[in-house]
Design an enzyme around this catalytic site. Structure first.
Site, PDB file in Angstrom:
ATOM      1  N   SER A  99       0.848  -1.128  -0.047  1.00 23.54           N
ATOM      2  CA  SER A  99      -0.115  -0.007   0.004  1.00 23.54           C
ATOM      3  C   SER A  99       1.081   1.323  -0.049  1.00 23.54           C
ATOM      4  O   SER A  99       1.757   1.219   0.430  1.00 23.54           O
ATOM      5  CB  SER A  99      -0.772  -0.035   1.276  1.00 23.54           C
ATOM      6  OG  SER A  99      -1.380   1.132   1.539  1.00 23.54           O
ATOM      7  N   TYR A 112      -1.875  -0.233  10.395  1.00 21.90           N
ATOM      8  CA  TYR A 112      -2.101  -0.726   9.210  1.00 21.90           C
ATOM      9  C   TYR A 112      -0.588  -0.250   8.181  1.00 21.90           C
ATOM     10  O   TYR A 112       0.000  -1.323   7.789  1.00 21.90           O
ATOM     11  CB  TYR A 112      -3.315   0.016   8.301  1.00 21.90           C
ATOM     12  CG  TYR A 112      -3.252  -0.307   6.868  1.00 21.90           C
ATOM     13  CD1 TYR A 112      -3.534  -1.772   6.337  1.00 21.90           C
ATOM     14  CD2 TYR A 112      -3.113   0.360   5.699  1.00 21.90           C
ATOM     15  CE1 TYR A 112      -3.797  -1.994   5.070  1.00 21.90           C
ATOM     16  CE2 TYR A 112      -3.158   0.221   4.527  1.00 21.90           C
ATOM     17  CZ  TYR A 112      -3.490  -1.131   4.306  1.00 21.90           C
ATOM     18  OH  TYR A 112      -3.636  -1.304   2.805  1.00 21.90           O
TER      19      TYR A 112
END
Length: 190
Positions: A99, A112
């Site tokens: 990501s 995250y």
């Protein structure tokens, strides 16, 4: 299922968020490999969870859940498949779907982002292990915000909490202005 002239996919389901789950999953994969008479050539590490939460509210248990799911699943699967790929010295690919949060963490998604940064470092380290191989590669893709089911649910909640009612489109536009001002496309990927 046939994918092109020489590629085939075979479904396998498992809980990859724990060592025991990965072991059970790999047992299924070994059976599939034996049945079809060929090994796995491509591993795509695409497992990931996220939550929007304040840093101070993230418990140790939640940190561990992120790490086990987003990072250790890829460690365990790559540890199994990479040596086999290198030994065969035939076509082999390991791909991590990381990501952009690995490089640009959002304050409401720190756990995250840390797990995705770990994943990025893992993929680079594994790529170093393939140095000199003409056939096996390890890479990471760092997509931006993508409209998954989890993100859709989050945006519905965010829209409601921020006075947009059910207008997720308008809420998303405002979200990008507030939280993703450097995004070039100013929208979620489909």
């Amino acid at each position: 299922e046939s994918v092109g002239e020489s590629a085939r996919t075979f479904p396998a389901v498992g809980d990859l968020s724990s060592a025991d789950g990965v072991t059970a999953f790999l047992n299924v994969i070994e059976d599939i490999e034996a049945d079809v008479g060929r090994p796995v050539d491509v591993l795509i590490n695409n497992l990931g969870i996220f939550h929007s939460e304040a840093f101070e509210d993230i418990s140790d248990e939640k940190w561990n859940e992120y790490y086990q799911t987003n990072t250790m699943s890829g460690v365990r699967l790559s540890r199994y498949f990479l040596p086999k790929m290198l030994e065969r010295n035939a076509f082999g690919r390991i791909l991590f779907i990381s990501s952009e949060s690995a490089l640009k963490p959002l304050p409401n998604m720190i756990a995250y982002a840390v797990s995705k940064t770990s994943q990025l470092s893992l993929s680079r380290g594994l790529a170093e292990l393939t140095k000199g191989s003409n056939n096996v590669t390890v890479n990471a893709i760092l997509p931006g915000p993508t409209m998954t089911k989890g993100v859709e649910d989050y945006m519905k909640s965010w829209a409601e909490e921020n006075g947009f009612g059910e207008d997720v489109g308008a809420a998303s536009a405002q979200y990008f202005k507030m939280h993703e001002p450097t995004s070039l496309i100013q929208r979620f990927l489909d």
